[in-house]
Design an enzyme around this catalytic site. Structure first.
Site, PDB file in Angstrom:
ATOM      1  CE  LYS A 115      -3.396   5.544  -1.524  1.00 30.79           C
ATOM      2  NZ  LYS A 115      -4.404   6.210  -2.386  1.00 30.79           N
ATOM      3  CE1 TYR A 174      -3.808   2.422   0.782  1.00 35.09           C
ATOM      4  CE2 TYR A 174      -2.177   3.441   2.223  1.00 35.09           C
ATOM      5  CZ  TYR A 174      -3.388   3.487   1.559  1.00 35.09           C
ATOM      6  OH  TYR A 174      -4.175   4.612   1.662  1.00 35.09           O
TER       7      TYR A 174
END
Length: 261
Positions: free
Chosen positions: A153, A149
């Site tokens: 980002k 994740y």
């Protein structure tokens, strides 16, 4: 009225933003992977919100999403790349390949698709504001179990910086959204709080997190008032986080000696 497209928007932060924009008289389009889900979510948000089926990993779907919004409302003033996927923290070698593909395709490919579609059309139609939603990892912070994740980002923050450069001198403006720690269905569904190691780290989460009904209106106001290219709407900056932790220390809720998660 201001017209806004939010990718995703059927739940979580996207849904909260859609509700906040609608409450301020904006016209809003949200999308979901099924027509039923998108329309049901839009109906729950009240008049002025339109639900459209769109898969952000498919650029033609996003092109149709733009066209639908423009047909209904005449223009698109703000495009928000909000759709994202997060999994419970897991060591990288324990993540199935199917989950890796899902997170990368939605978080990165979906946001890049949305950025390309919105920027191209805003350039030909006289301008607009393109926003990308970042999260943990976008500032370079590293944590166990967050490689997948966090890397998406971090990459998306680079995409934003590049968009600011590439849209300079044009009527298109690029902005960055960072909601901080928000209590949403994503947190509950993935049991993220329960995954934190120990009561002290859970207390840190409680100190730094905010409910959706507080974060979404706060962000909506700042999105609507933004004017400059490179604008950043950041809920939990480092000074704010340190201030909250200091306050919690003074009240005796958190004891020093261990880092926040």
């Amino acid at each position: 009225m201001t017209a806004i497209v939010i990718t995703g928007g059927t739940r979580g932060i996207g849904q909260g933003l859609a509700r906040a924009f609608a409450a301020r008289g904006c016209r809003v389009v949200i999308c979901g992977r099924s027509e039923e889900t998108a329309r049901s979510a839009a109906g729950a948000l009240g008049p002025g919100v339109l639900g459209v089926r769109a898969d952000v990993t498919c650029r033609p779907d996003l092109e149709r999403l733009w066209e639908k919004a423009e047909k209904e409302f005449g223009r698109v003033d703000h495009w928000i790349n909000n759709a994202g996927v997060a999994l419970a923290p897991r060591l990288l070698w324990d993540v199935p390949e199917s989950d890796i593909r899902k997170v990368v395709e939605v978080n990165m490919i979906g946001a890049v698709n949305g950025s390309a579609v919105a920027a191209e059309r805003m350039l030909t139609r006289g301008g607009g504001f393109l926003w990308n939603m970042v999260g943990f990892g976008s500032n370079g912070r590293i944590s166990r179990g967050m490689a997948l994740y966090g890397s998406t980002k971090r990459a998306l923050a680079y995409v934003h910086d590049t968009l600011v450069l590439e849209t300079r001198g044009t009527p298109v403006r690029a902005g960055l959204l960072s909601p901080g720690m928000v209590v949403t269905e994503l947190v509950a569904d993935n049991d993220l709080r329960a995954d934190l190691r120990g009561r002290r780290q859970q207390l840190y989460y409680e100190v730094l997190s905010d409910p959706l009904e507080v974060v979404a209106p706060w962000m909506a106001e700042r999105i609507l008032s933004a004017r400059r290219n490179g604008a950043r709407v950041e809920r939990l900056t480092t000074p704010k986080a340190l201030g909250r932790l200091a306050g919690a220390l003074l009240r005796g809720r958190v004891r020093p000696g261990r880092k926040a998660p």
